[in-house]
Design a protein around this motif. Structure first.
Motif, mmCIF file in Angstrom:
data_model
loop_
_atom_site.group_PDB
_atom_site.id
_atom_site.type_symbol
_atom_site.label_atom_id
_atom_site.label_comp_id
_atom_site.label_asym_id
_atom_site.label_seq_id
_atom_site.Cartn_x
_atom_site.Cartn_y
_atom_site.Cartn_z
ATOM 1 N N PRO A 67 0.811 -1.226 0.000
ATOM 2 C CA PRO A 67 0.000 0.000 0.000
ATOM 3 C C PRO A 67 0.833 1.259 0.000
ATOM 4 O O PRO A 67 0.481 2.248 -0.642
ATOM 5 C CB PRO A 67 -0.830 -0.138 1.282
ATOM 6 C CG PRO A 67 -0.896 -1.601 1.540
ATOM 7 C CD PRO A 67 0.411 -2.139 1.074
ATOM 8 N N ALA A 68 1.973 1.272 0.708
ATOM 9 C CA ALA A 68 2.831 2.460 0.705
ATOM 10 C C ALA A 68 3.479 2.644 -0.659
ATOM 11 O O ALA A 68 3.617 3.765 -1.155
ATOM 12 C CB ALA A 68 3.898 2.328 1.790
ATOM 13 N N LEU A 69 3.916 1.549 -1.299
ATOM 14 C CA LEU A 69 4.522 1.649 -2.613
ATOM 15 C C LEU A 69 3.515 2.027 -3.677
ATOM 16 O O LEU A 69 3.886 2.519 -4.734
ATOM 17 C CB LEU A 69 5.183 0.307 -2.989
ATOM 18 C CG LEU A 69 6.324 -0.145 -2.072
ATOM 19 C CD1 LEU A 69 6.799 -1.527 -2.484
ATOM 20 C CD2 LEU A 69 7.482 0.854 -2.119
ATOM 21 N N ALA A 70 2.247 1.786 -3.414
ATOM 22 C CA ALA A 70 1.230 2.031 -4.439
ATOM 23 C C ALA A 70 0.816 3.487 -4.526
ATOM 24 O O ALA A 70 0.025 3.847 -5.377
ATOM 25 C CB ALA A 70 -0.009 1.178 -4.138
ATOM 26 N N TRP A 71 1.367 4.342 -3.689
ATOM 27 C CA TRP A 71 0.975 5.757 -3.753
ATOM 28 C C TRP A 71 1.446 6.387 -5.049
ATOM 29 O O TRP A 71 0.801 7.271 -5.600
ATOM 30 C CB TRP A 71 1.559 6.503 -2.554
ATOM 31 C CG TRP A 71 0.802 6.253 -1.312
ATOM 32 C CD1 TRP A 71 0.914 5.180 -0.492
ATOM 33 C CD2 TRP A 71 -0.221 7.074 -0.744
ATOM 34 N NE1 TRP A 71 0.035 5.275 0.561
ATOM 35 C CE2 TRP A 71 -0.662 6.434 0.438
ATOM 36 C CE3 TRP A 71 -0.795 8.295 -1.104
ATOM 37 C CZ2 TRP A 71 -1.653 6.962 1.239
ATOM 38 C CZ3 TRP A 71 -1.784 8.829 -0.285
ATOM 39 C CH2 TRP A 71 -2.201 8.166 0.860
ATOM 40 N N ALA A 72 2.600 6.008 -5.568
ATOM 41 C CA ALA A 72 3.107 6.572 -6.818
ATOM 42 C C ALA A 72 3.049 5.503 -7.894
ATOM 43 O O ALA A 72 3.844 4.567 -7.897
ATOM 44 C CB ALA A 72 4.550 7.049 -6.631
ATOM 45 N N GLN A 73 2.089 5.626 -8.775
ATOM 46 C CA GLN A 73 1.898 4.640 -9.826
ATOM 47 C C GLN A 73 2.041 5.314 -11.181
ATOM 48 O O GLN A 73 1.662 6.469 -11.363
ATOM 49 C CB GLN A 73 0.503 4.005 -9.727
ATOM 50 C CG GLN A 73 0.268 3.225 -8.449
ATOM 51 C CD GLN A 73 1.068 1.951 -8.381
ATOM 52 O OE1 GLN A 73 1.583 1.501 -9.382
ATOM 53 N NE2 GLN A 73 1.170 1.368 -7.215
ATOM 54 N N SER A 74 2.607 4.613 -12.146
ATOM 55 C CA SER A 74 2.664 5.124 -13.500
ATOM 56 C C SER A 74 1.325 4.879 -14.181
ATOM 57 O O SER A 74 0.391 4.359 -13.591
ATOM 58 C CB SER A 74 3.789 4.434 -14.273
ATOM 59 O OG SER A 74 3.528 3.048 -14.367
ATOM 60 N N LYS B 133 0.620 -2.372 -13.153
ATOM 61 C CA LYS B 133 1.782 -3.209 -12.873
ATOM 62 C C LYS B 133 1.340 -4.446 -12.093
ATOM 63 O O LYS B 133 0.317 -4.420 -11.407
ATOM 64 C CB LYS B 133 2.815 -2.440 -12.048
ATOM 65 C CG LYS B 133 3.372 -1.206 -12.742
ATOM 66 C CD LYS B 133 4.214 -1.587 -13.944
ATOM 67 C CE LYS B 133 4.901 -0.361 -14.545
ATOM 68 N NZ LYS B 133 3.963 0.593 -15.143
ATOM 69 N N PRO B 134 2.081 -5.551 -12.205
ATOM 70 C CA PRO B 134 1.745 -6.733 -11.406
ATOM 71 C C PRO B 134 1.727 -6.404 -9.918
ATOM 72 O O PRO B 134 2.594 -5.696 -9.421
ATOM 73 C CB PRO B 134 2.870 -7.721 -11.768
ATOM 74 C CG PRO B 134 3.352 -7.279 -13.112
ATOM 75 C CD PRO B 134 3.210 -5.794 -13.116
#
Length: 308
Positions: free
Chosen positions: A21-28, A32-33
């Motif tokens: 969830p923390a990594l998902a804040w910045a998405q292109s 992504k898988p």
């Protein structure tokens, strides 16, 4: 030893899942898988949708923490082993008013910015160019209105060959299997573009997630949408309405380029101007014709008589 290794693997997997969830804040723009959060996209519309999503997500997280925190505290503080006795009332007017008024206020606060963003997403005024999108079984046709440029876009030949041959696609050799087309839709960046979307046969839906919206293509009806792509790149989508046996094989590819490059591409796609007709040669006069003259014939004067 095997049990210890298995425990560590489970622990590492659990830590990765908690960190996602923390990594998902910045998405292109492209998914992504293992992506958990909604992608931000590359347009104003996608940013509106992302902002509304994040507000709702934060509100839900806060409510969840409060509710489950209260439940955990109540179960620990007032557990039976400590001699807690259940309350002996059936209704509490104050509590009922609180848990009715607070959710209503939360919904009103959330609805205000969401409504403003929704209105902005459907405002197609002041567009710099218009693209007509027509859905067919099973391809797309694009018309750059006012520019005399149009073409069809369908599944690329390599993906079509693989799917019809029964060959197993290789992710390394075909990373965009079933997501590539022969003619992508080329659009300029930093330009408000209006779309008019319809269909020729059955209902389709034009959907590119990075643009932040999806619009149905319905025969006999023209729907509108707009976009303003901020970043150059290639953005992929698909038909999002079940439209027949090849519904899964009509992808969408949008290629966003800077304005100067787009102008060059558009000029190269326009039909060549028709050559101007050569001036007609003057007709030659017949050889046996007498030359024309503007002088009037001179009348002959009779000779004077000899007699006086």
């Amino acid at each position: 030893m095997t049990q210890v290794n298995g425990m560590w693997k489970r622990l590492v997997t659990a830590c990765m899942l908690l960190a996602m969830p923390a990594l998902a804040w910045a998405q292109s723009a492209d998914p992504k898988p293992w992506q958990l959060n909604m992608g931000k996209g590359v347009t104003a519309s996608s940013q509106h949708a992302y902002d509304a999503h994040m507000v709702a997500l934060i509100v839900c997280i806060v409510i969840g923490l409060i509710v489950f925190g209260a439940m955990g505290y109540a179960m620990f503080k007032f557990r039976k082993s400590k001699g807690a006795v259940p309350a002996q009332f059936s209704h509490n007017t104050t509590a009922e008013i609180i848990w009715t008024v607070i959710p209503v206020l939360i919904l009103v606060v959330m609805a205000w910015p969401a409504t403003a963003k929704l209105i902005a997403m459907y405002d197609t005024r002041d567009a710099e160019m218009t693209v007509k999108v027509t859905g067919y079984q099973w391809m797309w046709k694009y018309d750059y209105l006012g520019e005399d440029v149009s073409f069809t876009s369908r599944l690329d030949r390599e993906s079509d060959r693989i799917r019809q041959s029964g060959e197993q696609p290789d992710l390394a050799k075909n990373p965009h299997y079933l997501l590539d087309v022969d003619n992508p839709l080329v659009l300029p960046t930093n330009t408000k573009i209006r779309f008019v979307i319809t269909a020729d046969d059955v209902i389709h839906a034009w959907w590119v997630p990075a643009l932040g919206w999806k619009q149905d293509a319905i025969p006999g009806i023209v729907n509108e949408a707009w976009t303003d792509i901020k970043e150059p790149g290639i953005y992929r989508g698909q038909c999002a309405e079940l439209c027949g046996k090849d519904h899964g094989f009509m992808p969408i590819v949008v290629k966003a380029v800077p304005k100067a490059e787009f102008e060059q591409w558009l000029a190269s796609k326009k039909p060549a101007p028709a050559p101007e007709p050569a001036p007609a040669a003057p007709e030659a006069a017949p050889a046996d014709a007498a030359p024309a003259t503007d002088a009037a014939p001179i009348a002959e004067t009779p000779a004077p008589s000899a007699q006086g």
